[in-house]
Design an enzyme around this catalytic site. Structure first.
Site, mmCIF file in Angstrom:
data_model
loop_
_atom_site.group_PDB
_atom_site.id
_atom_site.type_symbol
_atom_site.label_atom_id
_atom_site.label_comp_id
_atom_site.label_asym_id
_atom_site.label_seq_id
_atom_site.Cartn_x
_atom_site.Cartn_y
_atom_site.Cartn_z
ATOM 1 N N GLU A 263 0.838 -1.194 0.000
ATOM 2 C CA GLU A 263 0.000 0.000 0.000
ATOM 3 C C GLU A 263 0.877 1.250 0.000
ATOM 4 O O GLU A 263 1.957 1.236 0.599
ATOM 5 C CB GLU A 263 -0.923 -0.002 1.224
ATOM 6 C CG GLU A 263 -1.951 -1.126 1.203
ATOM 7 C CD GLU A 263 -2.915 -1.071 2.386
ATOM 8 O OE1 GLU A 263 -2.855 -0.103 3.166
ATOM 9 O OE2 GLU A 263 -3.736 -1.991 2.527
ATOM 10 N N HIS A 281 -8.268 1.124 1.781
ATOM 11 C CA HIS A 281 -8.044 1.003 3.226
ATOM 12 C C HIS A 281 -8.943 1.985 3.994
ATOM 13 O O HIS A 281 -8.477 2.840 4.747
ATOM 14 C CB HIS A 281 -6.569 1.256 3.570
ATOM 15 C CG HIS A 281 -6.150 0.557 4.829
ATOM 16 N ND1 HIS A 281 -4.917 -0.019 4.990
ATOM 17 C CD2 HIS A 281 -6.806 0.337 6.011
ATOM 18 C CE1 HIS A 281 -4.813 -0.548 6.207
ATOM 19 N NE2 HIS A 281 -5.949 -0.352 6.835
#
Length: 531
Positions: A263, A281
């Site tokens: 990420e 997220h």
């Protein structure tokens, strides 16, 4: 002097105000966390560091954090904090596991609905002016079996919500008792069983060596054909390449992911596959959750810096503010017992054995264990504290064991510490009286009643006349003022011990003069930090 806290990520003004209202000096620098060089330059001024995910608390940063006592993460994940380095440095790492539980659980439920009914794709199609009603045939959740991997705080809420949707809930969680499973209304199963039976699988575990790739290619291939996978916990729990292959083959009917192995995920093998729902997220991204975790971390850090309360720490036993008040004298006793025996032991320590008797056995023993070990370690490494000591002991291969027992003597409760070194075994016991002052009550098996002083002298000798007089004379000749002393002996004519209380630290030449007399078997000056 008031503690000083740096907030290096975006936190609500209300949370920042909590620090101020508690009398803590706070610098609110929400962009500083992204500038690692500038952060390293200023971190030495602060007792506390409040962060979200942008700030990286590395071992290198901690080297400059000379005054840092606590790092507070507003949120659950602490992947951006080097917890091992923090422990060795003596810095407590806290998170806020409860502030965003409902939000994250609700997101998992929302993702389950989205993948069951293909809502994102249907929405995009409709926005494009198409009316592909027959293309988006979904499935009901009612009556389906939901497999929950990890039934802790968030997983437990998901179980509750899923039961409200009339789903059959099965859960794999090695730490969940059968009693808890029954209370939650879920069936406790092994992972193999869950993989075979679940129509939907949702993950709610942290990323550890044990859970990494828990949905590996091998495990994904064991799932029921047509299963749908939901991951709103942590990237790395699912083998993304394998999941992509099984989605393409049709074995897995759909997947919904809020987290990814890397990420930010700007490119991923799962992107643009049919019936794969992806979000960036967002599990904890609601107004309520962000405010809750910010307020929670400010309260926790303030409680620790001002009252010694330890809440939601990942590298230190928890201790509430109320516990801290009751435990305070016992923690101090534990540190003094460790300090005494640590200063007496000059060779390598192999084992530390701690016995808790009576009322002492009813206290927070993990915190007391840490205090004992810290006291022992401080003798050779003064910078050690209750956070770093257990890690240091483990690093040195020291075995630590504890025993709890009901009241066995004249005292309501006591703590006994025994240290096994390369050459001998030493023990000391102590208690806390009603005046809240720690006392040494037994040394080397000899009963004694000794308060703890800042500057003390410990001696051993044969129980013969004239020793006390000689002790007083020697101290006087060397300008050491004797404030008080206490004695103990095993039996008349046997081994005797004396503890003298001095106004200032004993000079080395005084110690050498006492040893030269041949009267004293041991002469050991001891120093303790009181208050």
């Amino acid at each position: 002097m008031a503690p000083k806290v740096l907030v290096s990520d975006s936190l609500s003004e209300t949370a920042v105000q909590i620090f101020r209202d508690r009398g803590i000096e706070v610098d609110f620098e929400p962009k500083l966390g992204k500038d690692k060089d500038k952060l390293a330059e200023v971190i030495g001024k602060y007792d506390g560091l409040a962060i979200r995910s942008a700030t990286k608390v590395t071992a290198k940063l901690l080297e400059n954090a000379t005054n840092l006592k606590v790092v507070g993460r507003a949120g659950i994940g602490t992947d951006n904090v080097d917890k091992e380095a923090a422990s060795k440095k003596g810095v407590i790492v806290m998170n806020t596991p409860f502030g965003n539980m409902i939000t994250t659980a609700e997101h998992a439920i929302a993702m389950m609905f989205a993948v069951a009914r293909q809502i994102p794709e249907a929405s995009a199609s409709t926005h494009a002016g198409k009316w592909e009603k027959s293309k988006f045939m979904g499935v009901e959740l009612s009556g389906k079996t939901l497999g929950v991997i990890g039934a802790g705080n968030i997983g437990g809420i998901v179980c509750d919500r899923a039961r409200g949707l009339k789903m059959k809930v099965i859960a794999f969680d090695p730490f969940m008792s059968q009693e808890k499973a029954d209370k939650m209304g879920v069936e406790k199963v092994e992972l193999e069983d869950l993989l075979k039976r679940a129509d939907f699988i949702t993950l709610h575990v942290p990323l550890t060596e044990q859970t990494k790739n828990i949905l590996s290619r091998e495990n994904l291939e064991k799932t029921k054909k047509g299963v749908r996978i939901i991951n709103c916990a942590r990237g790395g729990l699912v083998d993304e390449e394998a999941l992509a292959d099984l989605l393409k083959s049709g074995h897995v009917a759909g997947a919904a992911l809020d987290v990814f192995a890397e990420e930010p995920a700007t490119n991923n093998v799962l992107f643009n596959l049919p019936n794969v729902v992806c979000t960036p997220h967002l599990g904890a991204s609601t107004t309520e959750a962000q405010e809750n975790v910010a307020l929670q971390v400010a309260e926790q850090m303030s409680n620790y810096l001002l009252d010694g309360a330890v809440e939601n720490a990942l590298n230190m036993p928890s201790m509430t503010a109320e516990e801290a008040k009751v435990m305070g004298p016992w923690v101090k006793l534990a540190q003094h017992l460790g300090g005494f025996i640590g200063q007496m032991t000059e060779d390598a320590i192999k084992a530390i054995n701690i016995t808790y008797d009576g009322s002492a056995a009813e206290l927070n023993l993990k915190a007391l264990d840490a205090a004992v070990v810290a006291g022992i370690m401080k003798a050779s490494q003064p910078e050690v504290n209750m956070v770093s000591a257990p890690a240091l002991a483990k690093e040195r291969g020291i075995q630590i064991s504890t025993t709890s027992q009901t009241q066995s003597g004249a005292y309501d409760g006591y703590i006994k510490v025994t240290v096994v070194s390369e050459t001998k075994e030493r023990s000391i016991a102590g208690t806390v009286f009603s005046d809240a002052k720690p006392r040494f009550i037994q040394i080397k098996g000899i009963n004694i009643d000794a308060e703890v002083g800042e500057h003390m002298l410990y001696t051993t000798n044969e129980d013969v006349p004239g020793v006390i007089g000689k002790l007083g004379t020697l101290l006087g000749e060397h300008g050491a003022n004797l404030a008080n002393f206490t004695l103990g002996r095993a039996k008349a004519g046997g081994e005797a011990i004396a503890i003298a209380y001095l106004d200032e630290a004993l000079k080395p030449e005084t110690v050498e003069a006492m040893k030269a007399t041949g009267i004293f078997k041991q002469v050991k000056p001891l120093e303790f930090i009181l208050g």
